[in-house]
Design an enzyme around this catalytic site. Structure first.
Site, mmCIF file in Angstrom:
data_model
loop_
_atom_site.group_PDB
_atom_site.id
_atom_site.type_symbol
_atom_site.label_atom_id
_atom_site.label_comp_id
_atom_site.label_asym_id
_atom_site.label_seq_id
_atom_site.Cartn_x
_atom_site.Cartn_y
_atom_site.Cartn_z
ATOM 1 N N SER A 163 0.807 -1.222 0.000
ATOM 2 C CA SER A 163 0.000 0.000 0.000
ATOM 3 C C SER A 163 0.839 1.271 0.000
ATOM 4 O O SER A 163 0.301 2.358 -0.190
ATOM 5 C CB SER A 163 -0.944 0.019 1.203
ATOM 6 O OG SER A 163 -0.242 0.279 2.391
ATOM 7 N N LYS A 172 1.565 4.057 7.443
ATOM 8 C CA LYS A 172 0.749 4.911 6.581
ATOM 9 C C LYS A 172 1.180 6.370 6.735
ATOM 10 O O LYS A 172 1.872 6.750 7.682
ATOM 11 C CB LYS A 172 -0.737 4.788 6.935
ATOM 12 C CG LYS A 172 -1.350 3.444 6.622
ATOM 13 C CD LYS A 172 -1.456 3.200 5.124
ATOM 14 C CE LYS A 172 -2.129 1.875 4.838
ATOM 15 N NZ LYS A 172 -1.287 0.724 5.243
#
Length: 238
Positions: free
Chosen positions: A159, A197
């Site tokens: 991701s 993230k």
């Protein structure tokens, strides 16, 4: 003291802001310093931030502000452009394979390698396990460490690929419970799930943003997300 690459990047950013009024993109920095990936630029930017030379401004594109210049900086000096041919200094033993290698001056050589604990795996994708100490030490370049406590994590998932972080990479993290908007962080969700993230805050909401359009940004209340550290470097085995 800055390394040669850190100094080159700082001078390039300084020159570009002076000429155009805006900082260069990561692609422009990568090409100017002849690096293979943006992850190298990210490491240099993080090091310059940690050393107090530049500041990243949240919610703005190309948002880099120069705070100060090194004492040895020459304002008009530019980093070498791609294709630049440096003066050749013969390597040890005069081997032919050393002909394109220049020796770094003693005062700008990279810091000595050091070790940090490799404490587990981190998900760059769907959050997986929480962090746990496992007693393994891993060697990292000294330039990644700028004071404070650091640890390393193996990345699982894709991701964050557009931030130059791939499945199987090892990220080096500076332990911290705070982060500025836009930083890549280790976040602990509900005290159970750890993920890597980009952090965004707006009002009372905390967003954990992927760097891959295949993944949605996840939004939480402020009491559900704890910052465990901020990314300062990356190690990749080929």
């Amino acid at each position: 003291m800055l390394t040669r690459k850190q100094h080159e990047l700082l001078m390039f950013i300084h020159e570009r802001i002076r000429e155009t009024g805006v900082s260069p993109s990561f692609d422009e920095m990568k090409e100017a310093l002849d690096l293979r990936s943006k992850s190298g630029i990210h490491r240099l930017i993080t090091a310059l931030v940690d050393r107090g030379f530049i500041r990243r401004l949240p919610h703005k594109a190309r948002a880099i502000e120069i705070i100060r210049m090194p004492d040895t900086a020459v304002p008009d000096q530019k980093p070498r452009a791609k294709g630049f041919s440096p003066s050749v200094i013969e390597g040890n033993g005069g081997r032919t394979g050393d002909s394109n290698v220049t020796k770094m001056p003693v005062e700008t050589r990279a810091a000595e390698p050091c070790e940090v604990p490799l404490i587990g795996r981190i998900a760059a994708g769907t959050p997986i396990e929480a962090l746990s100490e496992n007693g393994v030490q891993i060697g990292v370049p000294g330039d990644m460490i700028s004071g404070g406590e650091h640890y390393a994590l193996e990345v699982k998932g894709d991701s964050m690929i557009n931030a130059g972080i791939l499945d199987g990479d090892v990220v080096v993290v500076k332990r911290s419970d705070t982060a500025t908007n836009g930083e890549i962080v280790v976040a602990l969700i509900d005290d159970q799930e750890a993920t890597l993230k980009r952090l965004r805050r707006k009002g009372n909401s905390v967003a954990l943003e992927a760097a891959n359009p295949s993944y949605e940004t996840r939004i939480f209340g402020p009491d559900r997300v704890k910052v465990q550290g901020c990314l300062v470097g990356l190690i990749r085995n080929y």
